[in-house]
Design a protein around this motif. Structure first.
Motif, PDB file in Angstrom:
ATOM      1  N   ALA A 162       0.830  -1.208   0.000  1.00 33.35           N
ATOM      2  CA  ALA A 162       0.000   0.000   0.000  1.00 33.35           C
ATOM      3  C   ALA A 162       0.862   1.255   0.000  1.00 33.35           C
ATOM      4  N   LEU A 163       1.991   1.204   0.717  1.00 31.90           N
ATOM      5  CA  LEU A 163       2.862   2.375   0.782  1.00 31.90           C
ATOM      6  C   LEU A 163       3.553   2.629  -0.554  1.00 31.90           C
ATOM      7  N   VAL A 164       3.899   1.564  -1.254  1.00 31.39           N
ATOM      8  CA  VAL A 164       4.489   1.733  -2.590  1.00 31.39           C
ATOM      9  C   VAL A 164       3.492   2.418  -3.513  1.00 31.39           C
ATOM     10  N   VAL A 165       2.248   1.971  -3.463  1.00 32.61           N
ATOM     11  CA  VAL A 165       1.212   2.599  -4.285  1.00 32.61           C
ATOM     12  C   VAL A 165       1.024   4.058  -3.888  1.00 32.61           C
ATOM     13  N   LEU A 166       1.009   4.332  -2.574  1.00 32.18           N
ATOM     14  CA  LEU A 166       0.838   5.701  -2.104  1.00 32.18           C
ATOM     15  C   LEU A 166       1.974   6.592  -2.592  1.00 32.18           C
ATOM     16  N   GLY A 167       3.207   6.070  -2.537  1.00 35.22           N
ATOM     17  CA  GLY A 167       4.341   6.860  -2.995  1.00 35.22           C
ATOM     18  C   GLY A 167       4.226   7.230  -4.465  1.00 35.22           C
ATOM     19  N   ARG A 168       3.781   6.284  -5.277  1.00 38.68           N
ATOM     20  CA  ARG A 168       3.629   6.581  -6.707  1.00 38.68           C
ATOM     21  C   ARG A 168       2.511   7.597  -6.947  1.00 38.68           C
ATOM     22  N   VAL A 169       1.436   7.468  -6.204  1.00 36.02           N
ATOM     23  CA  VAL A 169       0.337   8.426  -6.345  1.00 36.02           C
ATOM     24  C   VAL A 169       0.795   9.822  -5.966  1.00 36.02           C
ATOM     25  N   VAL A 170       1.566   9.921  -4.887  1.00 39.89           N
ATOM     26  CA  VAL A 170       2.048  11.224  -4.444  1.00 39.89           C
ATOM     27  C   VAL A 170       2.932  11.860  -5.502  1.00 39.89           C
ATOM     28  N   ARG A 171       3.797  11.050  -6.095  1.00 38.58           N
ATOM     29  CA  ARG A 171       4.711  11.602  -7.100  1.00 38.58           C
ATOM     30  C   ARG A 171       3.995  12.026  -8.373  1.00 38.58           C
ATOM     31  N   LYS A 172       2.916  11.328  -8.739  1.00 40.50           N
ATOM     32  CA  LYS A 172       2.297  11.575 -10.038  1.00 40.50           C
ATOM     33  C   LYS A 172       1.013  12.395  -9.978  1.00 40.50           C
ATOM     34  N   VAL A 173       0.311  12.312  -8.861  1.00 36.80           N
ATOM     35  CA  VAL A 173      -1.030  12.903  -8.824  1.00 36.80           C
ATOM     36  C   VAL A 173      -1.129  14.084  -7.883  1.00 36.80           C
ATOM     37  N   VAL A 174      -0.587  13.936  -6.666  1.00 39.00           N
ATOM     38  CA  VAL A 174      -0.778  14.971  -5.653  1.00 39.00           C
ATOM     39  C   VAL A 174       0.034  16.198  -6.028  1.00 39.00           C
ATOM     40  N   PRO A 175      -0.585  17.367  -6.114  1.00 41.83           N
ATOM     41  CA  PRO A 175       0.170  18.577  -6.437  1.00 41.83           C
ATOM     42  C   PRO A 175       1.119  18.950  -5.319  1.00 41.83           C
ATOM     43  N   ALA A 176       2.175  19.660  -5.686  1.00 36.11           N
ATOM     44  CA  ALA A 176       3.206  20.011  -4.712  1.00 36.11           C
ATOM     45  C   ALA A 176       2.645  20.841  -3.575  1.00 36.11           C
ATOM     46  N   ALA A 177       1.607  21.634  -3.847  1.00 32.52           N
ATOM     47  CA  ALA A 177       1.024  22.489  -2.806  1.00 32.52           C
ATOM     48  C   ALA A 177       0.386  21.692  -1.690  1.00 32.52           C
ATOM     49  N   ALA A 178       0.018  20.423  -2.007  1.00 35.18           N
ATOM     50  CA  ALA A 178      -0.651  19.601  -0.994  1.00 35.18           C
ATOM     51  C   ALA A 178       0.327  18.971  -0.026  1.00 35.18           C
ATOM     52  N   VAL A 179       1.618  19.030  -0.363  1.00 30.71           N
ATOM     53  CA  VAL A 179       2.631  18.416   0.487  1.00 30.71           C
ATOM     54  C   VAL A 179       3.133  19.465   1.466  1.00 30.71           C
ATOM     55  N   GLN A 180       2.906  19.233   2.759  1.00 34.80           N
ATOM     56  CA  GLN A 180       3.287  20.184   3.798  1.00 34.80           C
ATOM     57  C   GLN A 180       4.751  19.996   4.162  1.00 34.80           C
ATOM     58  N   PRO A 181       5.385  21.047   4.659  1.00 40.14           N
ATOM     59  CA  PRO A 181       6.762  20.897   5.134  1.00 40.14           C
ATOM     60  C   PRO A 181       6.838  19.862   6.241  1.00 40.14           C
ATOM     61  N   ALA A 182       7.963  19.170   6.268  1.00 43.72           N
ATOM     62  CA  ALA A 182       8.126  18.116   7.274  1.00 43.72           C
ATOM     63  C   ALA A 182       8.106  18.729   8.671  1.00 43.72           C
ATOM     64  N   ALA A 183       7.378  18.088   9.555  1.00 39.05           N
ATOM     65  CA  ALA A 183       7.307  18.539  10.950  1.00 39.05           C
ATOM     66  C   ALA A 183       6.848  17.382  11.793  1.00 39.05           C
TER      67      ALA A 183
END
Length: 667
Positions: free
Chosen positions: A641-662
């Motif tokens: 599931a995490l492999v699939v999530l990683g690919r989705v994040v790289r291809k689908v989720v826009p950069a604005a949706a990724v919050q700074p690490a905290a």
């Protein structure tokens, strides 16, 4: 979590003490690996007669195929009349039949002489049976209520009460079973109007039959319920009898007075599993065999009570099908390493006070750590001295509760186990997610295994607190199953969502209010409804009864049972563990909005892991295997599931949706 170092040391000490308690339990579980296969006597006799065979020949064939015992019921007027051994009539019935002139001469003479009483029952039996009937009625009801009048037994009482009264066991019934090489299991009936003298007669009549055997009480009550349980237990113990405690999954099916009699028969009690006639009519033979196979394997049951199949298809030999059923059940039990014979009751395991107090201290310290974190995040931090004071007070209460006796001490131990389960599942998810680094996969698996280690420690505390004979016999069980599944997700959600900013109670309340004041988007509403439905289904599926298991899950369970020694729990390997891997992976991928909901789902697996340890009637080896299987399968599914999530994040989720690490929460 460094501020709780000393309390964590107390938790470790409690876990060590709990392991000592579990070592004693493990030794008891290994002592006797004998299983008794008991045949329901009348049901198997009826099968033989229905198929035109001999009951004696059928019992001999069943003995050769693995059956060890046969259950013999007390005789009643109803079943004796069904066999043509006697006829009985209420006094009013006799008077009515006399008007129709259809009575036997001896009864007609009694009516003509005015000797028939409407409030009595009249029994016409063969000469050999009359003395036995008269003695039974006089012994149970008192000599004034039964007499012989011209070859007719007259008993004062209503027909409805007397026709199902257990009159005792005919020696010929026991002799027939023993000739087939089978041991005898007695099924006595209770009578609500039983007196102390009537109970004494029944016990003496049973003892005249031979050495004490196993008793499976017939009907809704145990013998002596409700006023004579103490006297019944005293007489049964003196006669060397063993009591069978029938496993049920609803309170409605539980025999009245069972717990009270069990406590007084201790330790001469064995657990019994049976499939009701209604279930036998709906289940396939493989499903029936599987139920009987799992009973000794998963629940330490040593008595298997077997009724015959009555719904064999047209053209199938019913006797052959049932003989095959017994062969398969006996073979499956032997295949698990059990032998067939007469098992011994579990020894009276009583945990020592010192390890119990230390285990209680560990549970209290675990609860104190969870309480300290909740209070800190809520903005009302507790001083370490306050937490230590709570632990010390709990230890004193534990010691004091052990002195008067079992009553309050048992309840207190169950409450401590519930607290340890809630605190353990909460901290198991919150602590690993609160810190950690590395890539998504490494962090996800590390969080899952660390969380499961904390949950296993909490589970050991729960199992240690619930050690003892009464828990192994399921007389007492873990309390608060629903709460142990509902509270941890709520607490984890609160800790992760509001633990990142320090503040007082007012600022925490303000942040909660601001969060609640956000506009509700449609997609969030849909997700919330779906999650709520899933949560309700999961809640109602916890425990021994509730919502049914759906077809695909049934097939999945069956496949896992065929492949593995112990089937892992679905809520762990399929839901909770993968969700926790995803929660940690989402934190590593800086998908902050995903962490809290995934973590709340992940708690489900940790709560289920601890719940496995709370099933004290389940062998420890099976609990450990079930936990390991769930972790391995859950890790694999979480990785995928995490492999699939990683690919989705790289291809689908826009950069604005990724919050700074905290970090999700600060220490």
């Amino acid at each position: 979590m460094r501020r709780y170092g000393a309390l964590a040391g107390v938790v470790a000490l409690g876990v060590t003490a709990a392991l000592v308690l579990l070592a004693g339990r493990w030794q008891v579980e290994r002592q006797d690996r004998t299983v008794e296969v008991i045949l329901d006597g009348p049901a198997w006799q009826e099968l033989a007669v229905r198929e035109g065979g001999s009951p004696a020949a059928l019992f001999a064939a069943l003995r050769a195929r693995g059956a060890t015992s046969v259950a013999v019921y007390e005789r009643t007027l109803r079943n004796l009349q069904r066999q043509g051994r006697l006829a009985y009539f209420g006094g009013g019935d006799l008077l009515a039949l006399a008007r129709a002139e259809v009575l036997a001469p001896q009864l007609r003479e009694m009516v003509a002489a005015g000797a028939v009483r409407p409030e009595a029952v009249y029994i016409v039996a063969d000469q050999a049976l009359r003395p036995w009937l008269l003695e039974a009625f006089r012994g149970i009801l008192g000599p004034a209520r039964a007499r012989l009048r011209g070859g007719v037994v007259e008993v004062v009482g209503s027909r409805d009460d007397l026709e199902d009264l257990g009159l005792g066991f005919l020696p010929a019934d026991l002799a027939a079973a023993r000739r087939a090489g089978l041991s005898v299991v007695l099924r006595p009936r209770n009578y609500r109007g039983l007196t102390a003298s009537g109970l004494a007669w029944k016990l003496a009549a049973m003892q005249r039959l031979g050495p004490g055997s196993t008793l499976v009480f017939d009907g809704a009550d145990v013998l002596g319920y409700e006023r004579l349980v103490v006297e019944a237990a005293r007489g049964l113990r003196a006669g060397g009898y063993r009591m069978a405690r029938i496993e049920v999954f609803t309170v409605r099916r539980k025999q009245r007075g069972e717990d009270a009699l069990t406590a007084r028969m201790r330790p001469a009690v064995l657990r019994l599993f049976s499939v009701t006639p209604e279930e036998m009519a709906t289940l396939s033979p493989p499903a029936i065999v599987e139920k009987f196979r799992r009973a000794p394997l998963e629940r330490n049951i040593r008595l298997l009570y077997l009724r015959p199949l009555t719904n064999t298809p047209a053209g199938v030999d019913a006797v052959a099908a049932n003989l095959d059923l017994v062969v398969r059940i006996a073979g499956s039990v032997r295949g698990l390493g059990f032998s067939l014979g007469r098992p011994r009751p579990l020894p009276d395991l009583q945990p020592g006070l010192l390890p119990l107090v230390l285990a209680a201290a560990g549970a209290l310290a675990l609860g104190a750590i969870a309480l300290g974190e909740i209070a800190r995040v809520a903005g009302v931090p507790l001083r370490p001295a306050s937490l230590w004071l709570l632990v010390a007070a709990g230890v004193v209460l534990t010691t004091a509760a052990a002195l008067p006796g079992d009553g309050f001490f048992l309840l207190w131990r169950r409450l401590l186990a519930l607290g340890a389960a809630v605190a353990g599942a909460t901290l198991a998810v919150y602590v690993p997610l609160d810190r950690g680094g590395g890539g998504p996969l490494r962090r996800g698996l590390a969080v899952l295994w660390l969380a499961s280690g904390i949950s296993a420690a909490a589970g050991v505390l729960v199992a240690g607190l619930l050690s003892g004979w009464s828990f192994m016999l399921a007389v007492h069980t873990f309390v608060g199953v629903k709460a142990a599944h509902v509270l941890p997700p709520l607490l984890v959600g609160f800790l992760l969502a509001f633990g990142g900013e320090a503040g007082d109670a007012r600022s925490t309340a303000r942040r909660i209010w601001q969060w609640l004041d956000r506009p509700l988007r449609l997609q969030y509403a849909v997700v919330t409804v779906l999650v709520a439905i899933a949560a309700v289904m999961l809640l109602f599926r916890s425990g021994n009864f509730g919502l049914p298991v759906f077809g695909p899950e049934v097939r999945l369970r069956q496949a896992l049972e065929d492949l593995l020694v112990a089937r892992p729990r679905t809520k762990e390997f399929l839901i909770g563990h993968p969700a926790l891997v995803l929660a940690a992976g989402a934190a590593a991928l800086r998908l902050r909005a995903w962490v809290v909901p995934l973590a709340m789902v992940g708690v489900v697996g940790q709560a289920g892991l601890i719940n496995s340890f709370s099933h004290i009637h389940t062998p420890l080896v099976l609990v450990v295997l079930r936990t390991l299987y769930a972790l391995l399968i859950g890790s694999a599914l979480g990785t995928a599931a995490l492999v699939v999530l990683g690919r989705v994040v790289r291809k689908v989720v826009p950069a604005a949706a990724v919050q700074p690490a905290a970090p999700v929460a600060d220490d």
